[in-house]
Design an enzyme around this catalytic site. Structure first.
Site, PDB file in Angstrom:
ATOM      1  N   THR A 123       0.803  -1.216   0.000  1.00  0.00           N
ATOM      2  CA  THR A 123       0.000   0.000   0.000  1.00  0.00           C
ATOM      3  C   THR A 123       0.838   1.270   0.000  1.00  0.00           C
ATOM      4  O   THR A 123       1.965   1.280   0.529  1.00  0.00           O
ATOM      5  CB  THR A 123      -0.892   0.012   1.264  1.00  0.00           C
ATOM      6  OG1 THR A 123      -1.371   1.331   1.500  1.00  0.00           O
ATOM      7  CG2 THR A 123      -0.143  -0.432   2.518  1.00  0.00           C
ATOM      8  N   GLU A 125       0.339   3.560   1.912  1.00  0.00           N
ATOM      9  CA  GLU A 125       0.519   3.920   3.319  1.00  0.00           C
ATOM     10  C   GLU A 125       1.956   3.641   3.779  1.00  0.00           C
ATOM     11  O   GLU A 125       2.390   4.159   4.798  1.00  0.00           O
ATOM     12  CB  GLU A 125      -0.466   3.159   4.207  1.00  0.00           C
ATOM     13  CG  GLU A 125      -1.863   3.743   4.214  1.00  0.00           C
ATOM     14  CD  GLU A 125      -1.954   5.100   4.922  1.00  0.00           C
ATOM     15  OE1 GLU A 125      -1.578   5.176   6.090  1.00  0.00           O
ATOM     16  OE2 GLU A 125      -2.397   6.063   4.293  1.00  0.00           O
ATOM     17  N   TYR A 147      -1.376   0.166  10.906  1.00  0.00           N
ATOM     18  CA  TYR A 147      -1.680  -0.506   9.634  1.00  0.00           C
ATOM     19  C   TYR A 147      -0.474  -0.429   8.689  1.00  0.00           C
ATOM     20  O   TYR A 147      -0.028  -1.442   8.145  1.00  0.00           O
ATOM     21  CB  TYR A 147      -2.912   0.164   8.990  1.00  0.00           C
ATOM     22  CG  TYR A 147      -3.161  -0.232   7.547  1.00  0.00           C
ATOM     23  CD1 TYR A 147      -3.809  -1.419   7.233  1.00  0.00           C
ATOM     24  CD2 TYR A 147      -2.739   0.588   6.498  1.00  0.00           C
ATOM     25  CE1 TYR A 147      -4.034  -1.787   5.907  1.00  0.00           C
ATOM     26  CE2 TYR A 147      -2.969   0.235   5.175  1.00  0.00           C
ATOM     27  CZ  TYR A 147      -3.605  -0.950   4.877  1.00  0.00           C
ATOM     28  OH  TYR A 147      -3.825  -1.307   3.574  1.00  0.00           O
ATOM     29  N   LYS A 151       1.827  -3.491   7.395  1.00  0.00           N
ATOM     30  CA  LYS A 151       1.940  -3.747   5.947  1.00  0.00           C
ATOM     31  C   LYS A 151       3.403  -3.695   5.498  1.00  0.00           C
ATOM     32  O   LYS A 151       3.779  -4.343   4.532  1.00  0.00           O
ATOM     33  CB  LYS A 151       1.109  -2.715   5.176  1.00  0.00           C
ATOM     34  CG  LYS A 151      -0.384  -3.037   5.159  1.00  0.00           C
ATOM     35  CD  LYS A 151      -0.691  -4.143   4.145  1.00  0.00           C
ATOM     36  CE  LYS A 151      -2.160  -4.420   4.006  1.00  0.00           C
ATOM     37  NZ  LYS A 151      -2.459  -5.462   3.016  1.00  0.00           N
TER      38      LYS A 151
HETATM   39  P1  NAP Z   1     -11.544  -4.725   2.139  1.00  0.00           P
HETATM   40  O1  NAP Z   1     -12.703  -4.380   1.264  1.00  0.00           O
HETATM   41  O2  NAP Z   1     -11.525  -4.230   3.551  1.00  0.00           O
HETATM   42  O3  NAP Z   1     -11.436  -6.341   2.159  1.00  0.00           O
HETATM   43  C1  NAP Z   1     -10.639  -6.989   3.106  1.00  0.00           C
HETATM   44  C2  NAP Z   1     -10.891  -8.488   2.978  1.00  0.00           C
HETATM   45  O4  NAP Z   1     -10.036  -9.157   3.921  1.00  0.00           O
HETATM   46  C3  NAP Z   1     -12.332  -8.932   3.298  1.00  0.00           C
HETATM   47  O5  NAP Z   1     -12.676  -9.953   2.401  1.00  0.00           O
HETATM   48  C4  NAP Z   1     -12.197  -9.483   4.712  1.00  0.00           C
HETATM   49  O6  NAP Z   1     -13.172 -10.479   5.003  1.00  0.00           O
HETATM   50  C5  NAP Z   1     -10.832 -10.126   4.622  1.00  0.00           C
HETATM   51  N1  NAP Z   1     -10.221 -10.387   5.920  1.00  0.00           N
HETATM   52  C6  NAP Z   1     -10.045  -9.509   6.942  1.00  0.00           C
HETATM   53  N2  NAP Z   1      -9.415 -10.113   7.961  1.00  0.00           N
HETATM   54  C7  NAP Z   1      -9.198 -11.395   7.599  1.00  0.00           C
HETATM   55  C8  NAP Z   1      -8.609 -12.520   8.232  1.00  0.00           C
HETATM   56  N3  NAP Z   1      -8.112 -12.460   9.467  1.00  0.00           N
HETATM   57  N4  NAP Z   1      -8.540 -13.689   7.539  1.00  0.00           N
HETATM   58  C9  NAP Z   1      -9.083 -13.792   6.296  1.00  0.00           C
HETATM   59  N5  NAP Z   1      -9.666 -12.766   5.649  1.00  0.00           N
HETATM   60  C10 NAP Z   1      -9.719 -11.586   6.302  1.00  0.00           C
HETATM   61  O7  NAP Z   1     -10.171  -4.249   1.484  1.00  0.00           O
HETATM   62  P2  NAP Z   1      -9.857  -3.861  -0.049  1.00  0.00           P
HETATM   63  O8  NAP Z   1     -10.052  -2.398  -0.214  1.00  0.00           O
HETATM   64  O9  NAP Z   1     -10.513  -4.812  -0.956  1.00  0.00           O
HETATM   65  O10 NAP Z   1      -8.276  -4.070  -0.079  1.00  0.00           O
HETATM   66  C11 NAP Z   1      -7.702  -5.325  -0.443  1.00  0.00           C
HETATM   67  C12 NAP Z   1      -6.265  -5.380   0.048  1.00  0.00           C
HETATM   68  O11 NAP Z   1      -5.521  -4.324  -0.546  1.00  0.00           O
HETATM   69  C13 NAP Z   1      -6.097  -5.192   1.553  1.00  0.00           C
HETATM   70  O12 NAP Z   1      -5.006  -5.992   1.947  1.00  0.00           O
HETATM   71  C14 NAP Z   1      -5.745  -3.718   1.707  1.00  0.00           C
HETATM   72  O13 NAP Z   1      -5.015  -3.508   2.887  1.00  0.00           O
HETATM   73  C15 NAP Z   1      -4.921  -3.505   0.461  1.00  0.00           C
HETATM   74  N6  NAP Z   1      -4.922  -2.153  -0.116  1.00  0.00           N
HETATM   75  C16 NAP Z   1      -6.113  -1.532  -0.384  1.00  0.00           C
HETATM   76  C17 NAP Z   1      -6.084  -0.280  -0.988  1.00  0.00           C
HETATM   77  C18 NAP Z   1      -7.365   0.449  -1.328  1.00  0.00           C
HETATM   78  O14 NAP Z   1      -7.295   1.664  -1.556  1.00  0.00           O
HETATM   79  N7  NAP Z   1      -8.500  -0.234  -1.400  1.00  0.00           N
HETATM   80  C19 NAP Z   1      -4.862   0.313  -1.320  1.00  0.00           C
HETATM   81  C20 NAP Z   1      -3.683  -0.376  -1.052  1.00  0.00           C
HETATM   82  C21 NAP Z   1      -3.719  -1.626  -0.459  1.00  0.00           C
HETATM   83  P3  NAP Z   1     -14.604 -10.131   5.678  1.00  0.00           P
HETATM   84  O15 NAP Z   1     -15.534  -9.846   4.519  1.00  0.00           O
HETATM   85  O16 NAP Z   1     -14.921 -11.385   6.400  1.00  0.00           O
HETATM   86  O17 NAP Z   1     -14.408  -8.950   6.578  1.00  0.00           O
HETATM   87  O1  G4F Z   2     -10.601   6.729   3.147  1.00  0.00           O
HETATM   88  P1  G4F Z   2      -9.578   6.607   4.196  1.00  0.00           P
HETATM   89  O2  G4F Z   2      -9.991   5.993   5.479  1.00  0.00           O
HETATM   90  O3  G4F Z   2      -8.355   5.850   3.529  1.00  0.00           O
HETATM   91  P2  G4F Z   2      -6.792   5.785   3.863  1.00  0.00           P
HETATM   92  O4  G4F Z   2      -6.517   6.066   5.287  1.00  0.00           O
HETATM   93  O5  G4F Z   2      -6.073   6.619   2.854  1.00  0.00           O
HETATM   94  O6  G4F Z   2      -6.487   4.231   3.609  1.00  0.00           O
HETATM   95  C1  G4F Z   2      -6.940   3.561   2.430  1.00  0.00           C
HETATM   96  O7  G4F Z   2      -5.978   3.663   1.424  1.00  0.00           O
HETATM   97  C2  G4F Z   2      -4.719   3.011   1.709  1.00  0.00           C
HETATM   98  C3  G4F Z   2      -3.816   3.250   0.501  1.00  0.00           C
HETATM   99  O8  G4F Z   2      -3.163   4.482   0.638  1.00  0.00           O
HETATM  100  C4  G4F Z   2      -4.995   1.537   1.927  1.00  0.00           C
HETATM  101  F1  G4F Z   2      -3.830   0.881   2.154  1.00  0.00           F
HETATM  102  C5  G4F Z   2      -5.935   1.357   3.091  1.00  0.00           C
HETATM  103  O9  G4F Z   2      -6.230  -0.043   3.225  1.00  0.00           O
HETATM  104  C6  G4F Z   2      -7.222   2.107   2.793  1.00  0.00           C
HETATM  105  O10 G4F Z   2      -7.856   1.471   1.697  1.00  0.00           O
HETATM  106  O11 G4F Z   2      -8.993   8.076   4.547  1.00  0.00           O
HETATM  107  C7  G4F Z   2      -8.498   8.931   3.550  1.00  0.00           C
HETATM  108  C8  G4F Z   2      -8.190  10.295   4.164  1.00  0.00           C
HETATM  109  C9  G4F Z   2      -7.369  10.230   5.460  1.00  0.00           C
HETATM  110  O12 G4F Z   2      -6.381  11.231   5.413  1.00  0.00           O
HETATM  111  C10 G4F Z   2      -8.376  10.560   6.557  1.00  0.00           C
HETATM  112  O13 G4F Z   2      -7.833  11.198   7.709  1.00  0.00           O
HETATM  113  O14 G4F Z   2      -9.434  10.915   4.528  1.00  0.00           O
HETATM  114  C11 G4F Z   2      -9.276  11.529   5.794  1.00  0.00           C
HETATM  115  N1  G4F Z   2     -10.603  11.692   6.395  1.00  0.00           N
HETATM  116  C12 G4F Z   2     -11.183  12.885   6.695  1.00  0.00           C
HETATM  117  N2  G4F Z   2     -12.377  12.681   7.265  1.00  0.00           N
HETATM  118  C13 G4F Z   2     -11.439  10.721   6.757  1.00  0.00           C
HETATM  119  C14 G4F Z   2     -12.572  11.337   7.310  1.00  0.00           C
HETATM  120  N3  G4F Z   2     -11.351   9.381   6.651  1.00  0.00           N
HETATM  121  C15 G4F Z   2     -12.381   8.630   7.085  1.00  0.00           C
HETATM  122  N4  G4F Z   2     -12.328   7.288   6.934  1.00  0.00           N
HETATM  123  N5  G4F Z   2     -13.502   9.197   7.654  1.00  0.00           N
HETATM  124  C16 G4F Z   2     -13.638  10.547   7.799  1.00  0.00           C
HETATM  125  O15 G4F Z   2     -14.647  11.045   8.306  1.00  0.00           O
END
Ligand code: NAP
Ligand code: G4F
Length: 339
Positions: A123, A125, A147, A151
């Site tokens: 990520t 992050e 987190y 990661k």
């Molecule tokens: P998500 O919607 O939160 O999905 C997370 C998945 O992980 C869900 O299927 C959840 O299952 C499963 N899970 C959680 N804990 C587990 C455990 N202990 N054992 C087995 N499965 C488990 O996340 P996403 O946005 O699709 O992201 C996918 C991956 O990419 C994650 O690793 C995230 O950290 C990474 N990532 C995401 C972003 C982004 O912007 N979306 C960016 C960079 C990296 P349940 O349905 O049972 O909760």
């Molecule tokens: O949507 P967020 O919670 O995503 P964040 O923290 O960027 O993390 C996501 O992206 C990562 C990749 O860079 C992934 F690895 C991670 O798994 C996840 O998918 O927050 C985005 C921004 C932050 O700066 C937060 O402080 O939005 C700001 N924010 C402002 N108000 C808020 C809020 N975030 C959330 N969730 N809720 C608020 O009310």
């Protein structure tokens, strides 16, 4: 025909990746967690097309079992406690899944199916607090949350297993990607789902935290293609996947409300900033310090040149189109969403 095992298949990315792999003719297996009420989340529409295997990243025997059943050519490790906010309130739980969970899985693959290709969901992050310019594969890491730190372990243990045991193991460093399937605690979906409630007269106001934070946002459907492309290479390597643009949470909010017919203007500063709809004169956005994080990542912006050149990866959905799609989905499905 190839076999693929996806952990985190019920999540946002897992569902799009499952659709992509099915369209390419893969046998898709998905690891899922048992719940008190059976629910396959984002893949309810796919359960008859994939083989679901019960398991958990923190339980290695269940991972070995999943590998024995699926005999995967490719393993995509998308499972994680993926919400940065929760990683501050549940740091140990997050670390057990996002750091040690990766090691449990790699070790299970090494002993059960060492020729399987492995993808780790790293990520942006990882870049965290030090960088305010474009981040690429050579940018140093400075994670700012439990987190991000967990990661970072997942990232390096993936590289370590490649270097130590000659496994095909690589990590994609993906910047934020969103969609209509995004969890509602993440800021983009929180904005679009609350907007639908405001539009329907059920909620008065959207409460946010740090709206000056900036993110590089793309659409998840474009980003899962990069995961697959990384595993089709001859050599395992890391790639940054990003749109190359950054926008503030304030900008996302303004654009989302604009698509829904509002004319949103922000006034004031910090905790006292408010968003007013110029058409009705109503305050529809307020700041609540509860949503601030103990340590923030102020800005993220990625340089995906390597992926564009080597994987021929590109993204189709622009920032404007992403916001428009999420708003129209949440407005159209509002009545179903609240049930
Ligand atoms: P998500 O919607 O939160 O999905 C997370 C998945 O992980 C869900 O299927 C959840 O299952 C499963 N899970 C959680 N804990 C587990 C455990 N202990 N054992 C087995 N499965 C488990 O996340 P996403 O946005 O699709 O992201 C996918 C991956 O990419 C994650 O690793 C995230 O950290 C990474 N990532 C995401 C972003 C982004 O912007 N979306 C960016 C960079 C990296 P349940 O349905 O049972 O909760
Ligand atoms: O949507 P967020 O919670 O995503 P964040 O923290 O960027 O993390 C996501 O992206 C990562 C990749 O860079 C992934 F690895 C991670 O798994 C996840 O998918 O927050 C985005 C921004 C932050 O700066 C937060 O402080 O939005 C700001 N924010 C402002 N108000 C808020 C809020 N975030 C959330 N969730 N809720 C608020 O009310």
């Amino acid at each position: 025909m190839k076999n693929a095992l996806i952990t985190g298949i019920t999540g946002q990315d897992g569902s799009f990746l499952a659709e992509l792999l099915l369209s390419k003719g893969y046998n898709v297996y998905g690891l899922y967690r048992r719940k008190s009420k059976q629910d396959y989340g984002n893949i309810n529409h796919l359960v008859n097309k994939v083989t679901m295997i019960e398991g958990d990243l923190t339980d290695q025997p269940s991972l070995i079992n999943a590998l024995k059943i699926s005999q995967p050519d490719e393993v995509y490790n998308l499972a994680a406690q993926s919400f940065v906010g929760t990683s501050f309130t549940q740091p140990v739980y997050t670390t057990e899944i996002d750091a040690l969970g990766v090691l449990h899985l790699l070790e299970a693959i090494r002993n059960t199916k060492p020729d399987a290709k492995f993808y780790q969901a790293s990520t942006s992050e990882l870049f965290g607090g030090l960088n305010d310019g474009l981040c690429n594969e050579n940018t140093p890491f400075y994670p700012r949350s439990p987190y991000g730190i967990a990661k970072q372990f997942g990232h390096w243990i993936t590289i370590n297993y490649r270097e130590s045991y000659n496994m095909f193991a690589c990590a994609g460093i993906l910047f934020n990607h969103e969609s209509e399937r995004r969890g509602k605690e993440f800021v983009t979906r929180k904005i679009t789902s609350t907007l639908a409630a405001i539009k329907n007269g059920d909620v008065d106001c959207l409460e946010l935290g740090n709206i000056s934070a900036k993110r590089d946002w793309g659409h998840a459907e474009d980003y899962v293609k990069a995961m697959w492309m990384m595993l089709q290479q001859d050599k395992a390597e890391e790639f940054v996947i990003a749109s190359g643009e950054t926008h503030s949470v304030r900008e996302f909010t303004q654009k989302a409300f604009e698509y829904a017919g509002y004319d949103l203007h922000f006034e004031g500063e910090g905790i006292n900033e408010i968003g007013i709809d110029a058409k009705s004169g109503k305050v529809i956005v307020r700041i609540n310090s509860e949503f601030y994080r103990p340590a923030e990542v102020d800005i993220l912006i990625g340089d995906a040149s390597k992926a564009k050149e080597r994987l021929l990866w590109s993204h189709d959905v622009s920032f404007d189109e992403l916001v428009r799609r999420m708003v129209s989905h949440d407005l159209a499905s509002y009545k179903q969403l609240i049930t």
